[in-house]
Design an enzyme around this catalytic site. Structure first.
Site, PDB file in Angstrom:
ATOM      1  N   GLU A 254      -2.455  -6.020 -14.367  1.00 54.61           N
ATOM      2  CA  GLU A 254      -2.782  -6.464 -13.008  1.00 54.61           C
ATOM      3  C   GLU A 254      -1.726  -6.043 -11.991  1.00 54.61           C
ATOM      4  OE1 GLU A 254      -4.150 -10.500 -12.710  1.00 54.61           O
ATOM      5  OE2 GLU A 254      -5.114 -10.424 -14.681  1.00 54.61           O
TER       6      GLU A 254
ATOM      7  N   GLU B 185      -9.411  -9.915 -19.628  1.00 56.46           N
ATOM      8  CA  GLU B 185      -9.578 -11.329 -19.291  1.00 56.46           C
ATOM      9  C   GLU B 185     -10.870 -11.456 -18.512  1.00 56.46           C
ATOM     10  OE1 GLU B 185      -6.492 -12.928 -16.895  1.00 56.46           O
ATOM     11  OE2 GLU B 185      -4.856 -12.274 -18.202  1.00 56.46           O
TER      12      GLU B 185
END
Length: 314
Positions: free
Chosen positions: A143, A248
């Site tokens: 991320e 995720e």
């Protein structure tokens, strides 16, 4: 995100599971023209891995609720954690799961990584990784394009640091580290786009995407279906020609039917996202109630998903 102990790879391949050097054709690829072929480690020959971050109850309780033991186990480790040798390794060995290790450099200046300040630590981890009994996915500094912003949203610094860590392992880890590069599904406003942070084909085995349906409990968010959450980043990553892992994901309950959201995953993977070869559920009540067991309808839908033939890999 959380920092917890590692649960890592297993001593023998998952039943019907991966070959570390397998080339495969994704399910549903025929609907998109010529099938995609991946020369990458740990790609299932058929199907999609189902994974779990166990944040709600014990592993056994969650597996009983879902109706199976997922093939992947996601865990988070800090920069200096000895993740390659943690005693918890034996638990995944016994459970027959592969591990997805999310290695987070909190508190670390990436310039120090590039300058070699952590070379001794990296050398130890690489030597220790050679002792793993099965390859493990390593999702390094995920991320980077959004909330985490490793390196201050400086793509050049991020790429240099990722490559430096990779090079420290290269040739020393016995081929046991499978390198994952996983941006968020959206870029931070004003920050460089995800692909600017891509370390390069020689440094990445799998690409990935982290993304959620945030629901409508916050006025800044709106309900998004599974395809909406991942479409734009999937289209970007598919150009790189790597297998893709959803590192995720989960859905909120507010604003729509979470059960229906889950029910849309399998047909979307089959018909729209053939290059996604693994999907990990983030099972925790955190920013939203992402849990599998947030409602009876949600649990029923996840049980059906887990039993679908798409997630029965070979």
């Amino acid at each position: 995100m959380l920092t917890v102990l590692l649960v890592a790879g297993c001593a023998s391949p998952v039943a019907g599971g991966p070959d570390a050097s397998r080339t495969s054709v994704p399910p549903g690829a025929a609907a998109h023209g010529a099938p995609t072929s991946f020369d990458a480690p740990l790609v299932p020959e058929t199907g999609v891995y189902l994974g779990m971050y166990y944040g709600d109850g014990t592993q056994d309780e969650t597996d009983d609720a879902v109706g199976r033991v997922p093939q992947l186990h996601l865990t988070y480790v800090g920069w200096e954690d000895p993740w390659t040798t943690d005693a918890v390794l034996a638990e995944d060995v016994e459970r027959g799961q592969l591990s997805l290790v999310n290695w987070e450099p909190f508190g670390v200046d990436l310039q120090d990584v590039v300058d070699g300040r952590y070379d001794d630590l990296l050398a130890r981890r690489a030597d220790e990784a050679a002792g793993l009994t099965q390859p493990a996915f390593l999702d390094l500094a995920a991320e980077m394009n959004e909330e985490e912003g490793w390196g201050g949203h400086d793509p050049g610094l991020y790429v240099a640091a990722y490559r430096h860590v990779h090079d420290a392992f290269d040739g020393k880890d016995g081929g046991n580290v499978v390198w994952v590069w996983a941006p968020n599904n959206v870029d931070s406003a004003g920050a460089p786009p995800a692909l600017d942070y891509y370390p390069g084909d020689d440094y990445v085995d799998w690409t990935g995407i982290d993304g959620y349906n945030w629901g409508t409990s916050d006025p800044d968010f709106e309900w998004q279906g599974f395809e909406e959450v991942f479409r734009d980043m999937y289209d970007d990553l598919r150009t790189l020609g790597k297998p893709i892992i959803v590192g995720e994901t989960a859905s909120a309950e507010e604003g729509g039917s979470k059960a229906a959201w889950v029910e849309g995953i399998v047909p979307t993977l089959r018909d729209e996202f053939p290059d996604i070869r693994a999907l990990v559920w983030f099972d925790v009540d955190k920013e939203r109630d992402w849990r599998v067991r947030s409602s009876e309808d949600s649990l029923a839908a996840v049980r059906e998903l887990a039993a679908d033939e798409l997630f029965q890999t070979s």
